[in-house]
Design a protein around this motif. Sequence first.
Motif, short mmCIF file in Angstrom:
data_model
loop_
_atom_site.label_atom_id
_atom_site.label_comp_id
_atom_site.label_asym_id
_atom_site.label_seq_id
_atom_site.Cartn_x
_atom_site.Cartn_y
_atom_site.Cartn_z
N ALA A 155 26.00 -48.21 -87.32
CA ALA A 155 24.73 -48.09 -86.70
C ALA A 155 23.67 -47.64 -87.73
O ALA A 155 24.25 -47.08 -89.00
N TYR A 156 22.62 -47.99 -87.55
CA TYR A 156 21.45 -47.57 -88.29
C TYR A 156 20.65 -46.40 -87.66
O TYR A 156 20.46 -46.55 -86.44
N ILE A 157 20.33 -45.12 -88.10
CA ILE A 157 19.63 -43.97 -87.96
C ILE A 157 18.18 -44.29 -87.98
O ILE A 157 17.86 -44.15 -89.37
N PRO A 174 22.96 -49.48 -82.89
CA PRO A 174 24.21 -50.07 -83.15
C PRO A 174 24.34 -51.23 -83.65
O PRO A 174 23.64 -52.17 -83.24
N VAL A 175 24.87 -51.67 -84.74
CA VAL A 175 24.87 -53.07 -85.28
C VAL A 175 26.23 -53.80 -85.24
O VAL A 175 26.35 -54.76 -84.71
N LEU A 176 27.46 -52.98 -85.73
CA LEU A 176 28.65 -53.21 -85.17
C LEU A 176 29.42 -52.32 -84.27
O LEU A 176 29.25 -50.99 -84.63
N GLY A 218 26.75 -67.13 -86.26
CA GLY A 218 26.29 -65.87 -85.09
C GLY A 218 24.63 -66.33 -85.21
O GLY A 218 23.82 -66.80 -86.10
N PRO A 219 23.92 -65.86 -84.08
CA PRO A 219 22.50 -65.97 -84.02
C PRO A 219 21.85 -64.77 -85.02
O PRO A 219 22.60 -63.89 -85.21
N SER A 220 20.67 -65.24 -85.12
CA SER A 220 19.77 -64.23 -86.24
C SER A 220 19.96 -62.96 -85.44
O SER A 220 19.79 -62.64 -84.51
N GLY A 221 20.25 -61.71 -86.21
CA GLY A 221 20.18 -60.36 -85.96
C GLY A 221 21.55 -60.09 -85.35
O GLY A 221 21.80 -58.94 -84.84
N SER A 222 22.61 -60.83 -85.45
CA SER A 222 23.82 -60.57 -84.38
C SER A 222 24.65 -59.75 -85.26
O SER A 222 25.73 -59.07 -84.89
N GLY A 223 24.54 -59.61 -86.53
CA GLY A 223 25.36 -58.50 -87.64
C GLY A 223 26.23 -59.40 -88.44
O GLY A 223 26.95 -58.63 -89.12
N LYS A 224 25.85 -60.71 -88.77
CA LYS A 224 26.76 -61.24 -89.62
C LYS A 224 26.76 -60.78 -90.96
O LYS A 224 27.80 -60.57 -91.73
N THR A 225 25.47 -60.60 -91.59
CA THR A 225 25.52 -60.07 -93.05
C THR A 225 26.21 -58.61 -93.04
O THR A 225 26.66 -58.07 -94.18
N THR A 226 25.75 -57.55 -91.98
CA THR A 226 26.21 -56.60 -91.96
C THR A 226 27.88 -56.34 -91.79
O THR A 226 28.62 -55.62 -92.76
N LEU A 227 28.41 -57.32 -91.24
CA LEU A 227 30.11 -57.64 -91.44
C LEU A 227 30.41 -58.10 -92.81
O LEU A 227 31.48 -57.49 -93.09
N THR A 284 26.95 -68.14 -92.59
CA THR A 284 25.90 -69.39 -92.64
C THR A 284 25.17 -69.30 -91.24
O THR A 284 25.81 -68.89 -90.38
N HIS A 285 23.92 -69.79 -91.44
CA HIS A 285 23.34 -70.39 -89.90
C HIS A 285 23.85 -71.59 -89.62
O HIS A 285 23.29 -71.87 -88.33
N ASN A 286 24.33 -72.46 -90.51
CA ASN A 286 24.38 -73.71 -90.09
C ASN A 286 25.77 -74.13 -89.47
O ASN A 286 26.70 -74.20 -90.04
N1 LIG Z 1 19.14 -51.19 -93.16
C1 LIG Z 1 18.81 -51.15 -91.93
N2 LIG Z 1 18.29 -50.50 -91.17
C2 LIG Z 1 17.97 -50.76 -89.84
N3 LIG Z 1 18.51 -51.72 -89.35
C3 LIG Z 1 18.84 -52.56 -90.05
C4 LIG Z 1 19.29 -52.54 -91.31
N4 LIG Z 1 19.93 -53.62 -91.81
C5 LIG Z 1 19.87 -54.24 -90.62
N5 LIG Z 1 19.55 -53.99 -89.65
C6 LIG Z 1 19.68 -54.38 -88.30
O1 LIG Z 1 21.00 -54.92 -87.98
C7 LIG Z 1 20.92 -55.95 -87.29
C8 LIG Z 1 22.08 -57.16 -87.80
O2 LIG Z 1 21.32 -57.45 -89.01
P1 LIG Z 1 22.12 -58.50 -89.97
O3 LIG Z 1 21.19 -58.67 -91.03
O4 LIG Z 1 23.69 -57.92 -90.08
O5 LIG Z 1 22.17 -59.71 -88.84
P2 LIG Z 1 22.52 -61.32 -89.20
O6 LIG Z 1 23.27 -61.99 -88.18
O7 LIG Z 1 22.99 -61.49 -90.39
O8 LIG Z 1 20.78 -61.98 -89.20
P3 LIG Z 1 20.20 -62.95 -90.04
O9 LIG Z 1 21.01 -64.57 -89.64
O10 LIG Z 1 18.80 -63.25 -89.42
O11 LIG Z 1 20.23 -62.89 -91.22
C9 LIG Z 1 19.60 -56.47 -87.06
O12 LIG Z 1 19.05 -56.19 -85.87
C10 LIG Z 1 18.78 -55.65 -88.12
O13 LIG Z 1 17.61 -55.48 -88.08
#
Ligand SMILES: Nc1ncnc2c1ncn2[C@@H]1O[C@H](COP(=O)(O)OP(=O)(O)OP(=O)(O)O)[C@@H](O)[C@H]1O
Length: 309
Positions: A84-86, A93-95, A112-121, A271-273
Motif C-alpha cells: 500500500a502507499y501512505i 492499498p495496491v496489492l 489488467g486494466p490501467s491502475g490495477s497494479g500490474k507495474t507494482t506487481l 502489457t496493455h495489449n
Molecule cells: N508511488 C506511488 N504512490 C502512490 N500511489 C501509487 C504509487 N505508485 C502507484 N500508485 C497507485 O497504485 C495503483 C497501481 O499502479 P500501477 O502502476 O501498478 O498500475 P498499472 O496496472 O501498472 O497501471 P497502468 O496500466 O496504467 O500503468 C494506481 O492506482 C496508482 O495510482
Amino acid sequence: MNEKEKMEPTAEKKAKVNKAPAKKGKKEKVDYTVVKEFKKNLKEQKQQTKQYSKKILKGEIVSTTGTTPNTDKYVIELVNVKKAYITGEVETPVLKGIDLSLEKGDFIVILGPSGSGKTTLLNVISGLDKVNSGDVFVLGYNLSLLKDVDLTKFRRDHVGFIFQQYNLLTNLTAKENAEVGENLSKSKEKDLTINDIFKTIGMEEQMNKYPHQMSGGQQQRVSIARALAKNPDILFGDEPTGALDEEMGRKVLEILVDVNKKYKTTVIIVTHNPNIADIANTVIHVRNGLIDQIKRNDKPKKPSDIDWS
Ligand SMILES: Nc1ncnc2c1ncn2[C@@H]1O[C@H](COP(=O)(O)OP(=O)(O)OP(=O)(O)O)[C@@H](O)[C@H]1O
C-alpha cells in the motif's frame, strides 16, 4: 538454499492482535489505526530485514508466512503479498493479498486494466520495489526481507530489465551499451557472448552504431542485448513494445520468444495489449490489486500470427 529458518508470526498477524480499539461515539473520516498498523508492520519488517537480509542472500530460506518455496518447480512464489502507499494519513492499498506461483522457463504475460497494479506487481517480483507484508520468493530468495543494498546485488546477479524507454547511453555504440550489462554481472564465465546475443537479436551489422543512428525497434533490441549480457535467470519487461510500431513491436516479441526458447530464460512482461497474451504460455490477469485469473496456454501463437490492435 538448505538451512530453513522459520520465524515468529508475521508482523501483520502481530499487528492485528495489537490493533487499537476504535473510539466509540466518534465518527472519524480518517482511520488512524490503519496507518498506525501499517507503520508498525514496516518497523517490524525493517527489524527482520536487518536480521535476515545477509542470510537470505547467502541462500538461506527465510519465510514470514511459514511457506517453503518449491525452487525446483517455481521461479517465483508470492504468499499473501500486500503493498500500500501512505499519503498523509490515508492508506491506498495496491496489492491486496497476492498468492502466485510461476514456473521456471515460462513466457508470462501480465494483463489488467490501467491502475490495477500490474507495474507494482512486476516491480516487487523483480526486486525494484518492496512489499509491506507477505513473502516474495524469487529463485528462493525472499525479497521482502532484503535490504536495499542486497536487493541491488540480487538484481545485478539474477535479473534483466527492458522498459518502454530504451535508456541506452547515447555516447556508446550498440555493442558498448550491451557490454554495460555484461560488466554489471558478477559471473564472467559465460556460455553467452555479446556476439551470440547480437546474432540472436538480428543486429550483427549494427553493433558499431550509436543510438541516434538506430530506429526505436533497433534500440529496444540493444536494450534486450544489454539485459541478456548478464545472462539473467529472469527477463522482465514493462510495456517493452509500448513505444514501437507494429512491425518493430512484433520483431521485439519474436526476439523475446527466441530468448525464452534458446536460453530457457523465464520472460515476464506487462502489457496493455491483450493480443500479446497469445504468445505466452501463462497469462496473469490482475484486477483491483488481486489476481483475477491465471490461464495456461498450451499452444502459444507466434508473434507474427497475433492480432495487433
Ligand atoms: N508511488 C506511488 N504512490 C502512490 N500511489 C501509487 C504509487 N505508485 C502507484 N500508485 C497507485 O497504485 C495503483 C497501481 O499502479 P500501477 O502502476 O501498478 O498500475 P498499472 O496496472 O501498472 O497501471 P497502468 O496500466 O496504467 O500503468 C494506481 O492506482 C496508482 O495510482
